[in-house]
Design a protein around this motif. Structure first.
Motif, PDB file in Angstrom:
ATOM      1  N   ILE A 237     -33.597   6.051 -47.303  1.00  0.00           N
ATOM      2  CA  ILE A 237     -33.342   7.244 -46.489  1.00  0.00           C
ATOM      3  C   ILE A 237     -32.521   6.861 -45.257  1.00  0.00           C
ATOM      4  N   THR A 238     -31.431   7.590 -45.045  1.00  0.00           N
ATOM      5  CA  THR A 238     -30.596   7.313 -43.875  1.00  0.00           C
ATOM      6  C   THR A 238     -30.012   8.604 -43.303  1.00  0.00           C
ATOM      7  N   THR A 239     -29.223   8.446 -42.257  1.00  0.00           N
ATOM      8  CA  THR A 239     -28.643   9.594 -41.558  1.00  0.00           C
ATOM      9  C   THR A 239     -27.261   9.949 -42.114  1.00  0.00           C
ATOM     10  N   PRO A 240     -26.952  11.245 -42.189  1.00  0.00           N
ATOM     11  CA  PRO A 240     -25.600  11.626 -42.584  1.00  0.00           C
ATOM     12  C   PRO A 240     -24.622  11.577 -41.409  1.00  0.00           C
TER      13      PRO A 240
ATOM     14  N   PHE B   2     -30.237  11.370 -47.714  1.00  0.00           N
ATOM     15  CA  PHE B   2     -30.016  11.737 -46.321  1.00  0.00           C
ATOM     16  C   PHE B   2     -31.186  12.552 -45.787  1.00  0.00           C
ATOM     17  N   ALA B   3     -31.415  12.423 -44.480  1.00  0.00           N
ATOM     18  CA  ALA B   3     -32.371  13.287 -43.780  1.00  0.00           C
ATOM     19  C   ALA B   3     -31.673  13.749 -42.504  1.00  0.00           C
ATOM     20  N   ASP B   4     -32.086  14.899 -42.001  1.00  0.00           N
ATOM     21  CA  ASP B   4     -31.381  15.458 -40.836  1.00  0.00           C
ATOM     22  C   ASP B   4     -31.758  14.692 -39.564  1.00  0.00           C
TER      23      ASP B   4
ATOM     24  N   GLN C 288     -38.398  13.752 -47.101  1.00  0.00           N
ATOM     25  CA  GLN C 288     -37.562  13.179 -48.166  1.00  0.00           C
ATOM     26  C   GLN C 288     -38.245  12.022 -48.897  1.00  0.00           C
ATOM     27  N   ILE C 289     -39.441  11.647 -48.455  1.00  0.00           N
ATOM     28  CA  ILE C 289     -40.104  10.489 -49.068  1.00  0.00           C
ATOM     29  C   ILE C 289     -40.629  10.831 -50.466  1.00  0.00           C
TER      30      ILE C 289
END
Ligand SMILES: *Cc1c(COP(=O)(O)O)cnc(C)c1O
Length: 370
Positions: free
Chosen positions: A74-77, A96-98, A114-115
């Motif tokens: 999980i990372t940032t857009p 992606f997560a916000d 998102q997990i």
């Protein structure tokens, strides 16, 4: 002209680079070793492993953590493309997560949504030089996930007196020419885990362990740093505290001059943090007289170069849209991409230049709409 960044290169750098060339020890020699020692000491980590750029540092870290096909990270857009590409380099899935509106960084509550059972790691970016949220460490503990900090922009920053580079299981730096400290190209990995450090050393060197060459245990790459570059990096890290203080001083002056302008949101620094101010980024909201792009243009006309980091979140590029991402999925990242403007904060700015930047933005705020 006031530029957005400027590398600090001295005669000592030129002398030290020449000395390396004359020594004949060009690759991963004594200068690289010394630079690793300085980095580990600075970040207060047990290990530091030099590589040839920040992207290689990310890729190597994910390899060391065992990220592989089928895994989700999980990372940032709202980052540079290399952050997400490193996940793809290990054939894993980019999730992606916000982000959080105030910090520009990944939001822990958005990550939690998102997990899945396939999630293996969280890859927060300490964007603009502000350390990622501590709640992410708590979340990782709760779900038994690894944390990799993309600290490409945050060397010198800290959170609760812990240095960026020592806030995660493993952290990565870039020493690219425009970063807070640089070696033209270069990268560094920091960790407290011996096994991870050994895997990183092997991966950067064709999969050979440093003790036993020509023994191949697994795939590796050629991600070695040269001593020519490390010589520059050593002079830079010696100046890091001064550089970071100067950036903070400049940021403070900018904030004082801009805080009262309607429609502009200045960066907030939580009390427990030291920001590295790789970028000083303001938000130009709809109540400001000009649009963000009009202000950028107006400043350029007045000799001030600004930057937009980043004009479009990653999920809206064809490269990631093909994985099924759509507009509207990460509304905060999408909104901030339209509002952010990074203005010069680098340590070589003069007092006069800082005053001019503030004055020009104040003038812009009083302009009539066309
Ligand atoms: C600069 C940067 C990178 C890539 O570093 P390189 O040294 O250019 O490969 C990765 N992530 C972020 C957030 C960066 O700013």
């Amino acid at each position: 002209m006031i530029s957005i960044s400027k590398p600090v290169i001295t005669n000592k750098d030129i002398r030290d680079v020449s000395a390396v060339l004359k020594s004949g020890m060009l690759i991963q020699g004594p200068k690289v070793k010394k630079l690793e020692e300085k980095f580990a000491k600075y970040c207060k980590t047990k290990y530091a492993i030099a590589v040839n750029n920040g992207t290689a540092a990310l890729h190597t870290s994910l390899y060391a953590l065992g990220i592989k096909q089928g895994d989700e990270v999980i990372t940032t857009p709202f980052t540079f493309v290399a952050t997400a590409n490193s996940i793809l380099m290990q054939n894993a899935k980019v999730i992606f997560a916000d982000i959080d509106e105030e910090s520009f960084n990944l939001s822990a509550s958005e990550i939690e949504k998102q997990i899945t059972k396939n999630t293996k790691a969280i890859l927060p970016v300490s964007l603009y030089g502000r350390p990622f949220d501590q709640k992410i460490n708590q979340l990782a503990k709760k779900y038994n996930l690894k944390v990799v900090e993309d600290a490409a922009q945050s060397i010198g920053a800290s959170r609760n007196r812990e240095k960026s580079g020592n806030l995660a299981d493993i952290s990565t730096f870039s020493l690219y020419a425009t970063k807070n400290i640089m070696s033209a190209e270069g990268g560094m990995i920091t960790t407290n885990n011996h096994e991870l450090a050994e895997l990183c050393r092997r991966f950067r060197h064709h999969g050979q362990s440093e003790q036993t060459r020509y023994q191949y245990h697994d795939i590796g790459y050629n991600y070695r740093l040269t001593d020519i570059q490390a010589a520059i990096g050593l002079n830079q890290i010696a100046k890091l505290e001064k550089i970071t203080d100067k950036r903070n001083e400049n940021a403070k002056k900018l904030s004082e001059g801009l805080k009262k302008i309607p429609g502009i949101i200045i960066p907030n620094i939580p009390k427990n943090m030291r920001h590295a101010f790789h970028q000083y980024t303001i938000r130009i909201t709809p109540t400001f007289k000009l649009t963000r792009d009009e202000l950028k243009e107006y400043m350029a006309q007045n000799g001030i170069i600004t930057g937009i980091y980043y004009p479009k979140p990653l999920h809206l590029h064809p490269h990631f849209e093909k994985f099924g991402y759509k507009e509207g999925q990460f509304p905060v990242a999408e909104k901030l991409a339209k509002e952010v403007l990074s203005i010069p904060v680098h340590p070589l700015l003069t007092k006069k230049e800082l005053t001019k930047i503030i004055e020009i933005i104040n003038n812009a705020s009083k302009k009539r709409n066309a």
